[in-house]
Motif scaffolding. Sequence first.
Motif, mmCIF file in Angstrom:
data_model
loop_
_atom_site.group_PDB
_atom_site.id
_atom_site.type_symbol
_atom_site.label_atom_id
_atom_site.label_comp_id
_atom_site.label_asym_id
_atom_site.label_seq_id
_atom_site.Cartn_x
_atom_site.Cartn_y
_atom_site.Cartn_z
ATOM 1 N N ILE A 8 46.596 44.877 5.280
ATOM 2 C CA ILE A 8 45.555 44.004 5.845
ATOM 3 C C ILE A 8 44.181 44.574 5.555
ATOM 4 O O ILE A 8 44.040 45.754 5.347
ATOM 5 C CB ILE A 8 45.754 43.851 7.351
ATOM 6 N N THR A 184 45.628 30.991 10.347
ATOM 7 C CA THR A 184 45.120 31.473 9.067
ATOM 8 C C THR A 184 44.472 30.401 8.203
ATOM 9 O O THR A 184 44.767 29.212 8.321
ATOM 10 C CB THR A 184 46.260 32.105 8.250
ATOM 11 N N TYR A 228 41.775 34.307 13.566
ATOM 12 C CA TYR A 228 41.955 35.492 12.743
ATOM 13 C C TYR A 228 40.645 36.269 12.698
ATOM 14 O O TYR A 228 39.646 35.879 13.269
ATOM 15 C CB TYR A 228 42.398 35.099 11.324
ATOM 16 N N ARG A 516 48.471 49.368 6.063
ATOM 17 C CA ARG A 516 48.399 47.913 5.867
ATOM 18 C C ARG A 516 46.994 47.555 5.383
ATOM 19 O O ARG A 516 45.997 47.879 6.024
ATOM 20 C CB ARG A 516 48.699 47.205 7.182
ATOM 21 N N SER A 518 44.394 44.544 4.434
ATOM 22 C CA SER A 518 44.055 43.139 4.588
ATOM 23 C C SER A 518 42.823 42.874 3.749
ATOM 24 O O SER A 518 41.843 43.610 3.827
ATOM 25 C CB SER A 518 43.783 42.813 6.055
ATOM 26 N N ASN A 553 43.367 35.052 3.006
ATOM 27 C CA ASN A 553 43.690 36.437 3.334
ATOM 28 C C ASN A 553 45.027 36.833 2.714
ATOM 29 O O ASN A 553 45.978 36.064 2.733
ATOM 30 C CB ASN A 553 43.768 36.598 4.854
ATOM 31 N N GLU A 555 47.744 40.314 2.637
ATOM 32 C CA GLU A 555 48.027 41.576 3.298
ATOM 33 C C GLU A 555 49.134 42.301 2.538
ATOM 34 O O GLU A 555 50.028 41.683 1.967
ATOM 35 C CB GLU A 555 48.423 41.365 4.760
ATOM 36 N N TYR A 706 48.398 44.893 14.930
ATOM 37 C CA TYR A 706 47.478 45.343 13.886
ATOM 38 C C TYR A 706 46.040 45.245 14.367
ATOM 39 O O TYR A 706 45.699 44.408 15.202
ATOM 40 C CB TYR A 706 47.653 44.500 12.622
ATOM 41 N N ARG A 709 43.465 41.099 11.635
ATOM 42 C CA ARG A 709 44.242 39.879 11.472
ATOM 43 C C ARG A 709 43.501 38.955 10.520
ATOM 44 O O ARG A 709 42.287 38.923 10.504
ATOM 45 C CB ARG A 709 44.458 39.177 12.817
#
Length: 709
Positions: A8, A184, A228, A516, A518, A553, A555, A706, A709
């Motif tokens: 992410i 999203t 998000y 992660r 993003s 987005n 990830e 997380y 987002r």
Amino acid sequence: MKIFKRIIPVALCAAVFTGIAFAGCKKNDKPSGGVNFNPTVTKKEISQEEYVNKTLGGLLGQFAGFLSGYEFVWYGPDPYIGMPESWFEFLNGPYAGNFKYFTPPDAYRYDRLRINEKTGKNEVWSDDDYHIDIFNQLIMDEFGTSSYAVKEAWKKYNVGDWGGGDEAMRLINSADMLAPFTGTIEAGNRYGWCTEAYIENETLGMNAPGMPNKATALVDTFASNVGYFNSVVWAKFYAAMYSIAYFENEIKAVMQKAAATLPAGSYPRIIYDKAFELYEEYPNDYKTAAQMLAEYRRMLYRLDNIQTDPDVNGGFAVLSWLYGKNSYLDTCKYSSIIGYDGDCTAAICVGVMGILKGFKPQNEEYKALNETIYYDGEGVYYNDEGLYANGADKTAYQARIKGENYPVRQKIDDIVALYKSNFEKILLENGGEIKDGKYVIPATELVEDRSLLFKNYDAEERDTSGYNSKNGKLECLVDSQNGNSHSGYAAIKFTNTKEGEVYHKFENLVKGKTYRLSVYVKTSDGAQVSLFARDGKQQTQEITFANVSSVINKEFIFEATSSAMDVGFKFGASALNGESVIFDDFMLEEIQREFVQQISDQNLKLSSDGYLKTIKKPEGVKAGEEVIISIKYRSYSGAAFPLAIYRNSAIFGSVMASNTSKNGASGYAFLEIPYVFEKDSDVMQLKFNGYKMYIGEINVYRKSQYMFR
């Protein structure tokens, strides 16, 4: 066994707006052992009576701030920032029907405090500042706390909402979409950037007093249903404050303890720090501080009302708490008149003060609240049926729950009782106790900031610093409007020549830990691009995406195989000279990724229209527990589409299947499906009628939250 994972966006340290550089960028200096995701537990006690009193104070504070605050006021062509103190009247702002100083252009939607002619008492009418907060309690009571529970509840009760919530309801009705996909850009939520994620979910902190990590975990699911990015970050900050406030007496301490939710170098953290700085500089001048803070506003992709900007409104909330100086009424005053989305800001700010102070007869606000809203326990919340001031128009739109089975009226005490019941479930599930009229709470500090943000993660240095490249052209694009950039007005573009790549070198990773990334991306027509993580021995993990015509987005989760790794984008041997990728908000964080069980280790295998698999509930997974089922896949449909998931022949939900490849020859990504087992052994079916997909290995992980987002 090599388990590949997803990333992410990495939040960048410093940002520049109108030539002003933000300082305080975090270095890549994480501790050698990585993040401690299991902070020390300290037992804290609160009486059941005190919990109820503080929770009642929090809910009444939500109503009080909303009914006092000014929303979307303009001063000529500009937002009115820092309205006169004389405009403030407790419980009597525009949403209470008082248009003395400001008449909203859509005044028919206001007047949310009305007398019930049968009882002669005021009732608080529904609004998006709190109607989902209240609905969330029914969701948890009737369905649970999973993405599936949220989806099923929204579908059953037919939520009427604004912005991101309205779009989430559309996606749920049309495709049984699950959170976080409902919030999203890729799924089609036009307003996911907006305020709903935080104004509708911050009171989840009242379900987890003293347990802020549980509060933020709830927010990660509930808020990502409607939004998000920074809106979700602020939701976690506020929910953490609501949780922490039960055991504090001073609002500044609450803020400072909750600030671990704001990633260092991220724009929410920059705005938070700037608010403290401006308060110190102008301790007696809230107008100048607010006006100067608003100068730091950045654009967001598709933002269509600057007064709903999550970051400036977040900064205004921080200023309101500071200028309020721990006073309930002063906090209500400053948050009501400070500007932008003031009714929402005031609801958030005063709600926390209600927990901090409790609802006590000796309090300065008690008498007015009791005589205007609460009525010694007889106060009522009314779920608006669509009637307005003229009593006739049922078509006019207002935030409400439209399902026939949803209660039209609820006593305020009954809503508090739902908060209490849901808290008790969460308490016992997490090792707490209820004894002798007290709650024994396993309290913790927030998990530390686990972001790894670097300068120019968001391209707002307006150059290509922070990135290395080869075999292509690297440049910074500056937009007058967001078309290539996601936040601010700049993005990075890389144009391929032959097997080109662009990356940031992270030198502070912990070998064996999971990360992660993003990032917001866009490609030239038909281009296939890899997101990769590579160590010095050329061990590479990657996923792919293709043909992204507008900003979305992506990830990517990976395991660190070295302390130093290159993370970025690359083009394959078949990519054409001139193909390009544009990216913005390149954000990395360490995550907790607990592997539970492998369901299948098959290589990518072509399936048409659907895929069927019997999956056994892993040992140690509790009944009703949400897990993540990660499925390796290749899709070359040309565009993303909702992929339906059936559980034991009944629809479970859907997730977005991204376009991973320009053809069926190469590339793959991972579907991360939030899943709840119905039986000890479930038959899971993926349906993608009219499409062909390759399906590969399937693994089960514990659910994790997380930062990004």
